[in-house]
Design an enzyme around this catalytic site. Sequence first.
Site, mmCIF file in Angstrom:
data_model
loop_
_atom_site.group_PDB
_atom_site.id
_atom_site.type_symbol
_atom_site.label_atom_id
_atom_site.label_comp_id
_atom_site.label_asym_id
_atom_site.label_seq_id
_atom_site.Cartn_x
_atom_site.Cartn_y
_atom_site.Cartn_z
ATOM 1 N N ASP A 37 0.828 -1.226 0.000
ATOM 2 C CA ASP A 37 0.000 0.000 0.000
ATOM 3 C C ASP A 37 0.856 1.268 0.000
ATOM 4 O O ASP A 37 0.333 2.377 0.077
ATOM 5 C CB ASP A 37 -0.983 -0.003 1.180
ATOM 6 N N ASP A 52 5.118 -0.864 7.466
ATOM 7 C CA ASP A 52 4.226 -1.479 8.452
ATOM 8 C C ASP A 52 5.003 -2.453 9.352
ATOM 9 O O ASP A 52 6.199 -2.699 9.142
ATOM 10 C CB ASP A 52 3.050 -2.182 7.750
ATOM 11 N N ASP A 96 7.475 4.927 21.288
ATOM 12 C CA ASP A 96 7.400 6.381 21.336
ATOM 13 C C ASP A 96 6.195 6.734 22.187
ATOM 14 O O ASP A 96 5.094 6.211 21.978
ATOM 15 C CB ASP A 96 7.229 6.936 19.910
ATOM 16 N N ASP A 99 8.196 11.900 23.727
ATOM 17 C CA ASP A 99 8.084 13.062 22.850
ATOM 18 C C ASP A 99 7.909 14.356 23.663
ATOM 19 O O ASP A 99 7.069 14.411 24.564
ATOM 20 C CB ASP A 99 6.843 12.843 21.967
ATOM 21 N N GLU A 154 12.673 13.446 24.929
ATOM 22 C CA GLU A 154 13.003 14.449 23.911
ATOM 23 C C GLU A 154 12.754 15.821 24.529
ATOM 24 O O GLU A 154 11.630 16.115 24.942
ATOM 25 C CB GLU A 154 12.138 14.256 22.667
ATOM 26 N N HIS A 178 14.036 11.484 12.645
ATOM 27 C CA HIS A 178 12.951 11.727 11.680
ATOM 28 C C HIS A 178 12.565 13.195 11.567
ATOM 29 O O HIS A 178 11.728 13.535 10.729
ATOM 30 C CB HIS A 178 11.734 10.895 12.088
ATOM 31 N N ASP A 179 13.135 14.059 12.403
ATOM 32 C CA ASP A 179 12.824 15.496 12.346
ATOM 33 C C ASP A 179 13.953 16.312 11.733
ATOM 34 O O ASP A 179 13.829 17.533 11.614
ATOM 35 C CB ASP A 179 12.591 16.035 13.769
HETATM 36 O O1 TEU Z 1 9.322 16.938 17.841
HETATM 37 C C1 TEU Z 1 9.475 18.096 18.591
HETATM 38 C C2 TEU Z 1 10.539 18.903 17.949
HETATM 39 O O2 TEU Z 1 11.646 18.518 17.848
HETATM 40 C C3 TEU Z 1 10.211 20.151 17.331
HETATM 41 O O3 TEU Z 1 8.877 20.351 17.197
HETATM 42 C C4 TEU Z 1 10.791 21.299 18.082
HETATM 43 O O4 TEU Z 1 10.058 21.546 19.233
HETATM 44 C C5 TEU Z 1 10.771 22.459 17.164
HETATM 45 O O5 TEU Z 1 11.776 22.234 16.231
HETATM 46 C C6 TEU Z 1 11.054 23.767 17.841
HETATM 47 O O6 TEU Z 1 10.555 24.785 17.007
HETATM 48 C C7 TEU Z 1 8.512 15.920 18.287
HETATM 49 C C8 TEU Z 1 8.510 14.787 17.279
HETATM 50 O O7 TEU Z 1 9.789 14.237 17.183
HETATM 51 C C9 TEU Z 1 8.003 15.299 15.979
HETATM 52 O O8 TEU Z 1 8.067 14.362 14.944
HETATM 53 C C10 TEU Z 1 6.580 15.728 16.203
HETATM 54 O O9 TEU Z 1 6.094 16.331 15.034
HETATM 55 C C11 TEU Z 1 6.452 16.704 17.365
HETATM 56 O O10 TEU Z 1 7.193 16.333 18.510
HETATM 57 C C12 TEU Z 1 5.019 16.783 17.809
HETATM 58 O O11 TEU Z 1 4.640 15.564 18.393
#
Ligand code: TEU
Length: 582
Positions: free
Chosen positions: A33, A37, A106, A214, A277, A349-350
Amino acid sequence: MVSSAAAGPANEHWRRWVVYQVYPRSFADSDGDGVGDLPGILAHLDHLQRLGVDVVWLSPIYRSPMDDNGYDISDYQDVDPLFGTLADFDELLAAAHARGIRVVMDLVVNHTSDEHPWFVESRSSPENPKRDWYWWRDPRPGHAPGTPGAEPTNWESHFAGPAWEWDEASGQYYLHLFTRKQPDLNWENPQVRQAVYAMMRWWLDRGVDGFRMDVINMISKDVAPDGSLPDATPRPGSLYGPADEHTYCGPRNHEFLQEMHAEVFAGRDAHVLTVGETPGVTVAEAVLFTDPERRELDMVFQFEHVTLDIGDHRYDLRPLSLPALKGSMAAWQHGLAERGWNSLYLGNHDQPRAVSRFGDDSPEHRAASAKTLATVLHLHRGTPYVYQGDELGMRNAPFTEIGHYRDVWALNVHAEASLRGEADLAALVEALGRAGRDHARTPVQWDASPGAGFTTGTPWIDVNPDAAEVNAAAQVDDPDSVFAHHRRLIDLRHSDPVVTEGDFELLLPEHPSVWAFVRRGSDADLLVAANLSSQDVPVDLPLDGDWTAAAPVVAVLPQPPSAPSAGLVLRPWESVVWRRAR
Ligand code: TEU
């Protein structure tokens, strides 16, 4: 083996572990898809076992409307059908455990989805018993509700726009530090905390081995006894400003984490890994979060080293100097040397891909620079995190237009910029090309086939066209590959206690292209010298004592210098780790 002379909290066995982050949506798709997964992960456990990692952290797999790819959870105790079922999860967990790999979930509890039943109830009326589970506030007096400036505070959301959403039906605003589909839970309410702890125990009872939490330093807001929240300093020319000073490491943050520890983790026999985090966290705060005596967290993800190249906001990019980067990392090494513990990461991933951001991702230097970045990271003191694909040296995607992107943050800032005009828009798309989160979210490249072995269908985001050259199949059996290099670094950590325990001294802090440091252990020392440039660099290392009998234990290029002697020249992106016994 950890030597018995060095017993105590600093030598707990989990400190030798290496964590691998799986972003399930982009890891492996088993059913065609186009979305990764759980059975896809199961099918690739051999890859993780060969790499040698001890722990897998799974980005969210829970039920979710997927506004933020699962960081918006609508049911904490079920798996989203996109990813599979709870039975698939149990099978994956058992198979990982059978290979000696632990699984960390997570935990996203600063906010839920607006489709979570808790929020649906809370939203239904101001009298609902769950109203106070979220942050509901009246409009600012003297302003028409729903108009700019009527928000209860002037806080901006991390993902663009105001952090408050007007709810016409119930006549109040709710707070969302992220998207409007991610309302913030009110941790002041003990019922919220107990519901979260019960959910965490449920996962631990199911067999999971810990949590990556998170934005866990945003759960305590700066709320006054009368329930009011303070305004932020607005950005120049704007009504709104970042709420960080009122939402990061708030007054009850440590209390909440100590309570969580007592309610959830205390009395569990096996070690449960916890990593918070914590954007914007200082060294002093991190010591408090991670001092084992305080029973809060094992470690936190700090953000200092990934904000050195950004200005007022994430898409305002600045040049990065190597002395600033290594100085920052060294400050964290020293700050958490006595109490607490570091996590070590260059990507997730960010963040954009590490090799594109900190290395040289040209065909000529991609592999060597990916290896050298890994060497430097893994040889610091702390727990290394390998983000999926970094063990292959995956690089940023060649995205050139907004249509390539899927990330809600990118799309939100693009919508905002489009109101400001063409010039801003072009600058933003250029910045996204270097800093967007989607670079880390393109599918893992398993082989050279059209879907890169990720999917037989249409992937939810484009595969990087370099998959024909950069892929796992080409690397896992090649002793010179980026994959093999990661494996050696992980083996070294597992076999040599100095990697975990040794203290840290940065050498040549001002050198513009050499990253060098010493790790001193109880019976051996390591010397790391790395060239973070694409030129030959002669370097005169300030050595203490005799290193002539040292031997290279990990190197990036063939025929590494046998000892760190005078006249040393490091080739482009070359790095060497020498070891001497004492
Ligand atoms: O990320 C938080 C984060 O790293 C950013 O939002 C940070 O606060 C920002 O750069 C400051 O301006 C976590 C997750 O890793 C991310 O994937 C999510 O989108 C986010 O929290 C919300 O859950």
